[in-house]
Design a protein around this motif. Sequence first.
Motif, PDB file in Angstrom:
ATOM      1  N   ARG A 333       0.876  -1.209  -0.198  1.00 49.83           N
ATOM      2  CA  ARG A 333      -0.106   0.041  -0.126  1.00 49.83           C
ATOM      3  C   ARG A 333       0.988   1.008   0.147  1.00 49.83           C
ATOM      4  NH1 ARG A 333      -4.887   0.747   0.275  1.00 49.83           N
ATOM      5  NH2 ARG A 333      -5.454  -1.320   1.000  1.00 49.83           N
ATOM      6  N   GLY A 334       0.359   2.256  -0.849  1.00 50.27           N
ATOM      7  CA  GLY A 334       1.004   3.440  -0.812  1.00 50.27           C
ATOM      8  C   GLY A 334      -0.025   4.722  -0.390  1.00 50.27           C
ATOM      9  N   ALA A 335       0.456   5.400   0.438  1.00 48.63           N
ATOM     10  CA  ALA A 335      -0.665   6.366   1.132  1.00 48.63           C
ATOM     11  C   ALA A 335      -0.036   7.641   0.782  1.00 48.63           C
ATOM     12  CB  ALA A 335      -1.154   5.913   2.217  1.00 48.63           C
ATOM     13  N   TRP A 336      -0.624   8.555   0.827  1.00 48.35           N
ATOM     14  CA  TRP A 336      -0.262  10.223   0.893  1.00 48.35           C
ATOM     15  C   TRP A 336      -0.887  10.717   2.303  1.00 48.35           C
ATOM     16  CZ3 TRP A 336      -1.988  15.238  -2.108  1.00 48.35           C
ATOM     17  CH2 TRP A 336      -1.451  16.169  -1.575  1.00 48.35           C
ATOM     18  N   LEU A 337      -0.125  10.808   3.546  1.00 55.28           N
ATOM     19  CA  LEU A 337      -0.626  11.174   4.586  1.00 55.28           C
ATOM     20  C   LEU A 337      -0.558  12.728   4.892  1.00 55.28           C
ATOM     21  CD1 LEU A 337       1.239   8.739   6.830  1.00 55.28           C
ATOM     22  CD2 LEU A 337      -0.892   8.509   5.672  1.00 55.28           C
ATOM     23  N   MET A 338      -1.765  13.323   5.212  1.00 53.13           N
ATOM     24  CA  MET A 338      -1.825  14.852   5.373  1.00 53.13           C
ATOM     25  C   MET A 338      -2.754  15.114   6.683  1.00 53.13           C
ATOM     26  SD  MET A 338      -3.220  15.707   1.476  1.00 53.13           S
ATOM     27  CE  MET A 338      -4.266  14.271   1.468  1.00 53.13           C
ATOM     28  N   ALA A 339      -2.471  16.240   7.140  1.00 53.09           N
ATOM     29  CA  ALA A 339      -3.055  16.591   8.235  1.00 53.09           C
ATOM     30  C   ALA A 339      -4.300  17.945   7.906  1.00 53.09           C
ATOM     31  CB  ALA A 339      -2.123  17.407   9.295  1.00 53.09           C
ATOM     32  N   ASN A 340      -5.478  17.533   8.385  1.00 52.93           N
ATOM     33  CA  ASN A 340      -6.565  18.513   8.329  1.00 52.93           C
ATOM     34  C   ASN A 340      -6.319  20.028   8.817  1.00 52.93           C
ATOM     35  OD1 ASN A 340      -8.086  16.559   6.707  1.00 52.93           O
ATOM     36  ND2 ASN A 340      -8.363  15.628   8.787  1.00 52.93           N
ATOM     37  N   VAL A 341      -5.615  19.970   9.897  1.00 55.13           N
ATOM     38  CA  VAL A 341      -5.396  21.264  10.500  1.00 55.13           C
ATOM     39  C   VAL A 341      -3.734  21.273  10.941  1.00 55.13           C
ATOM     40  CG1 VAL A 341      -5.620  22.414  13.073  1.00 55.13           C
ATOM     41  CG2 VAL A 341      -7.518  21.130  11.982  1.00 55.13           C
ATOM     42  N   SER A 357       4.170  -2.775   3.232  1.00 53.45           N
ATOM     43  CA  SER A 357       4.193  -4.201   2.577  1.00 53.45           C
ATOM     44  C   SER A 357       4.054  -5.202   3.872  1.00 53.45           C
ATOM     45  CB  SER A 357       5.419  -4.388   1.754  1.00 53.45           C
ATOM     46  OG  SER A 357       6.636  -4.370   2.385  1.00 53.45           O
ATOM     47  N   ILE A 358       3.122  -6.139   3.499  1.00 53.23           N
ATOM     48  CA  ILE A 358       3.010  -7.224   4.578  1.00 53.23           C
ATOM     49  C   ILE A 358       3.040  -8.435   3.782  1.00 53.23           C
ATOM     50  CG2 ILE A 358       1.641  -8.161   6.432  1.00 53.23           C
ATOM     51  CD1 ILE A 358       0.438  -5.382   6.783  1.00 53.23           C
ATOM     52  N   TYR A 359       3.763  -9.506   4.155  1.00 48.04           N
ATOM     53  CA  TYR A 359       3.725 -10.862   3.563  1.00 48.04           C
ATOM     54  C   TYR A 359       3.539 -11.880   4.485  1.00 48.04           C
ATOM     55  CZ  TYR A 359       4.974 -15.099   1.134  1.00 48.04           C
ATOM     56  OH  TYR A 359       5.021 -16.373   0.831  1.00 48.04           O
TER      57      TYR A 359
END
Length: 400
Positions: A333-341, A357-359
């Motif tokens: 999984r690839g994610a873009w993490l952001m803060a709302n505040v 990544s999990i195997y």
Amino acid sequence: INEERIPIVYGNAVMEQSLYQRTRTRLWGEYGFNADVSMRLQLTNEFFDNVEGKPDGAPSRSQRFPSEIIPDNVYMDINHLLGGNLDLRIGRQDLFYGTGKIILDGTPEDGSRTSYFNGIKAAYRMDNDVSVDLFGVMNRYDDDLAINNRHWIISPNKIDESAIGLYLKNNHKQYPSELYYVYKHENDVSAANNDVNLHTFGARLMPNFTDALSGNLEVAFQTGDMKNNAITDIGGWLVDAKLAYKLPVAPSFKPVVDVSYYYLSGDDQNSRSKYEGWWQVFGRWSQDRELYVYSSIGVNASPRNAPGWWTNLSAPSVGLNLAVAEKGRLDMRGAWLMANVDDGAGTGKNRGLYFTSIYDHQFTEKLSGQVIFEFLNPGNYYLDSTRDAHFTQFQAIYKF
């Protein structure tokens, strides 16, 4: 387990590199008095061997062998009451609902060692695939039942937590759904004495559009207040959405691709008497982000300021799941993490790019293994001096 340079919201704090071995043993037994009444006892022990460094707040002398022995399951089942429709479970038990974002871990401070709740659950089955669970739980911050007691805190900030909840489930084949309500009281026994009353309302829909296309949508909101504090009103929101598709290619790999979005409201720093951030109920665990669970620590992250306090997060992601072996699956999984505040130590709201990544592999009926690798490229939510972080874990489980 290897952790390195995990950024923390507060100031310029960083969890430096650590390398350690964690061993958890469980011994359990069940006894059935008859077909409808049974008891279960499960004893758990966890200890650490630190090779380099030490995880924040964890592995210490008190966690060396034999450490504590904890009865983390002690319950009685009484089933098929009221014409066969009602089941009761009374005692120390595990609870898991939905994806675990609301209710999963009743003992978050000890990590993955235990997750129990002390309480009672009544499950009633109605007609037309509908069932309802009613539960009441109460956990102290310290475990009175621990053997060789080292006074290992199981709830952060010295908080006794109690809750009652109602969970309605419709197991429709194509459009299963859930509705829930949880009232939680946090009894702060520390000097701060900041008690909390929290009401959480939510709904979840898990449609199976076709054999190949499925989805998940959970929405929850909260109301409440915090005593003896400037916060007179709590009002947080959660949205957890996912759309998964079984790709019609490479059938031997059984590929599944998904797009997801996870939203937790953040607190507006200008509204001092109101806390708009998501207030954790019983979801203070890694939530499939082992590395990032510690990054929630910080004076502005939440009034409780503890690891696993997920809040102020907006995270779109793309995932791919593959059967890379006959008995092994790889999930990436690839994610873009952001803060709302913008409440971080840096200049912006970009928490960073995150890869997991999990195997998982089932070697035999009794032996299974797991390898986890995670990588975070921090954004401007943190100071410019913050470096890339990574997390690696190897795990083996043997059942006998």
